[in-house]
Design a protein around this motif. Structure first.
Motif, PDB file in Angstrom:
ATOM      1  N   LYS A 132     -21.525 -50.666  18.353  1.00 44.00           N
ATOM      2  CA  LYS A 132     -21.267 -49.693  19.403  1.00 44.00           C
ATOM      3  C   LYS A 132     -19.838 -49.797  19.935  1.00 44.00           C
ATOM      4  N   GLU A 187     -26.623 -34.195  17.627  1.00 42.65           N
ATOM      5  CA  GLU A 187     -27.026 -35.528  18.070  1.00 42.65           C
ATOM      6  C   GLU A 187     -28.232 -35.454  18.989  1.00 42.65           C
ATOM      7  N   ARG A 232     -31.927 -37.220  18.379  1.00 47.60           N
ATOM      8  CA  ARG A 232     -32.487 -38.149  19.366  1.00 47.60           C
ATOM      9  C   ARG A 232     -33.840 -37.682  19.868  1.00 47.60           C
ATOM     10  N   ARG A 246     -16.784 -46.644  16.637  1.00 48.59           N
ATOM     11  CA  ARG A 246     -16.354 -45.330  17.068  1.00 48.59           C
ATOM     12  C   ARG A 246     -14.836 -45.166  17.115  1.00 48.59           C
ATOM     13  N   ASP A 273     -24.330 -46.826  12.917  1.00 52.09           N
ATOM     14  CA  ASP A 273     -23.929 -46.768  14.318  1.00 52.09           C
ATOM     15  C   ASP A 273     -24.659 -45.665  15.069  1.00 52.09           C
ATOM     16  N   ASN A 274     -25.109 -44.662  14.350  1.00 54.21           N
ATOM     17  CA  ASN A 274     -25.776 -43.538  14.989  1.00 54.21           C
ATOM     18  C   ASN A 274     -27.296 -43.617  14.873  1.00 54.21           C
ATOM     19  N   TYR A 302     -20.963 -45.761   9.893  1.00 61.11           N
ATOM     20  CA  TYR A 302     -21.144 -44.710  10.883  1.00 61.11           C
ATOM     21  C   TYR A 302     -22.604 -44.287  10.987  1.00 61.11           C
ATOM     22  N   LEU A 341     -23.349 -38.184   9.964  1.00 62.86           N
ATOM     23  CA  LEU A 341     -24.631 -38.831   9.768  1.00 62.86           C
ATOM     24  C   LEU A 341     -25.556 -37.957   8.969  1.00 62.86           C
ATOM     25  N   SER A 356     -28.539 -36.132   8.525  1.00 65.61           N
ATOM     26  CA  SER A 356     -29.468 -35.690   9.569  1.00 65.61           C
ATOM     27  C   SER A 356     -30.855 -35.466   9.019  1.00 65.61           C
ATOM     28  N   TYR A 359     -29.057 -44.555  22.171  1.00 67.17           N
ATOM     29  CA  TYR A 359     -27.993 -44.668  21.186  1.00 67.17           C
ATOM     30  C   TYR A 359     -26.752 -45.291  21.815  1.00 67.17           C
TER      31      TYR A 359
END
Length: 342
Positions: free
Chosen positions: A11, A312, A316, A15, A283-284, A280, A22, A24, A342
């Motif tokens: 985190k 995003e 989520r 970034r 990270d997401n 990445y 990402l 999806s 996140y």
């Protein structure tokens, strides 16, 4: 095997150093963009005019004109070992727990207050995630390579040796380590340990059955050396993670390409691009999604694009719908202390 534990939070690190996208759950396009030294695209989201000509890591690497010389020391794979691996996979995928056993199990979890996040470390970290890592560079004599393995042995022109498989697997284990260390310490360390334990257990099997090493003393000596190598791999890639792509490229050259003086730098660049994509995506992901085994490596012939804030939010929301029932009730086996934030 014990591993040095170095905590690096995705985190805080990823970034600023990379702006990528990402994979999806609803099929958005996937492209890469790095803000460091490697070639990438500019973050325009809706404008593709600035996308470079290479795109995917495999396409970038295949642009090289360097000749490939087959390594004469290629290790022949044991066909019986391949059959055993296939059998293990089929058993783990096709197994269905009888209903009565499932009911008893749920009751025991509830009565004894079993921490399922610790239990999942074995099935997810030590099983699913390890198989994902080992399969990246897995190859057998007289067998067709997987699309992923072709990236390493044909496109990057790496030798088909046991040592090279170890380096490819170690790279992917490190990628998972980065995300595991961003989890709560108690759980992240457990996931790491299960992953490492399975790695060395599998290498012991390969040395005895595939490489035909019969001496337990010699096997122990090899495993000790590989343990030291793994520590070096983790530390060198960590240094690249927290600094810049030039340092990361140097780590890739020393480890994955064995410090070869005649290495094609285009290939090194392709691997750095590949690494940044994976980081990445990791990270997401929320801790709970990752802890439940929802991560898959982006393939070398794919790239990622930046997600918009709206995308995003959709991802989520889908994660919360999957892991949090509207009535607040969850099966004991599905309960988790890992965060969905996140």
């Amino acid at each position: 095997m014990s591993m040095m534990y170095l905590r690096v939070s995705t985190k805080k690190v990823l970034r600023p150093s990379v702006v990528v996208g990402l994979r999806s759950v609803y099929g958005c396009s996937i492209r890469l963009n790095s803000s460091h030294s490697i070639k990438g695209i500019k973050n325009n989201n809706n404008n593709n005019e600035d996308i470079d000509d290479f795109g995917t890591p495999s396409k970038l690497a295949s642009s090289s004109n360097f000749p490939y010389v087959e390594d004469p020391t290629r290790v022949n794979k044991d066909i019986k070992l391949k059959a055993k691996i296939k059998e293990e996979k089929e058993e783990s995928v096709g197994f269905v727990l009888p209903k009565w056993k499932e009911t008893v199990g749920e009751s025991l979890i509830s009565v004894f207050g079993i921490d399922m996040d610790n239990i999942r470390a074995g099935s997810v970290g030590g099983s699913k995630y390890y198989y994902m890592c080992k399969d990246q560079g897995l190859q057998f004599a007289k067998e067709d390579l997987s699309e992923t393995a072709k990236f390493y042995y044909e496109t990057l022109q790496l030798p088909k040796t046991f040592s090279q498989w170890f380096q490819i697997t170690s790279l992917h284990i490190w990628l998972l380590f980065v995300r595991m260390r961003a989890m709560p310490f108690k759980y992240g360390k457990n996931y790491q340990q299960k992953l490492v334990d399975r790695f060395f257990k599998d290498m012991e099997l390969k040395l005895s059955e595939e490489m035909n090493v019969q001496s337990g003393r010699i096997i122990d000596s090899y495993l000790k050396d590989f343990n030291d190598q793994l520590k070096g791999v983790v530390l060198s890639y960590d240094e690249g993670l927290v600094t810049d792509d030039a340092t990361l490229a140097a780590a890739v050259w020393r480890n994955l390409f064995n410090g070869e003086k005649e290495v094609d730098l285009v290939h090194v660049e392709a691997v750095v691009r590949y690494i940044r994509m994976q980081l990445y995506v990791l990270d997401n992901m929320s801790d709970r999604e990752f802890g439940f085994g929802d991560f898959e490596f982006v393939k070398p012939n794919e790239v990622v694009t930046p997600l918009t804030p709206e995308q995003e939010q959709v991802i989520r929301q889908k994660a919360k719908e999957r892991y949090e029932r509207s009535d607040g009730k969850q099966l004991p086996s599905m309960k988790s202390k890992l965060s969905l934030d996140y």
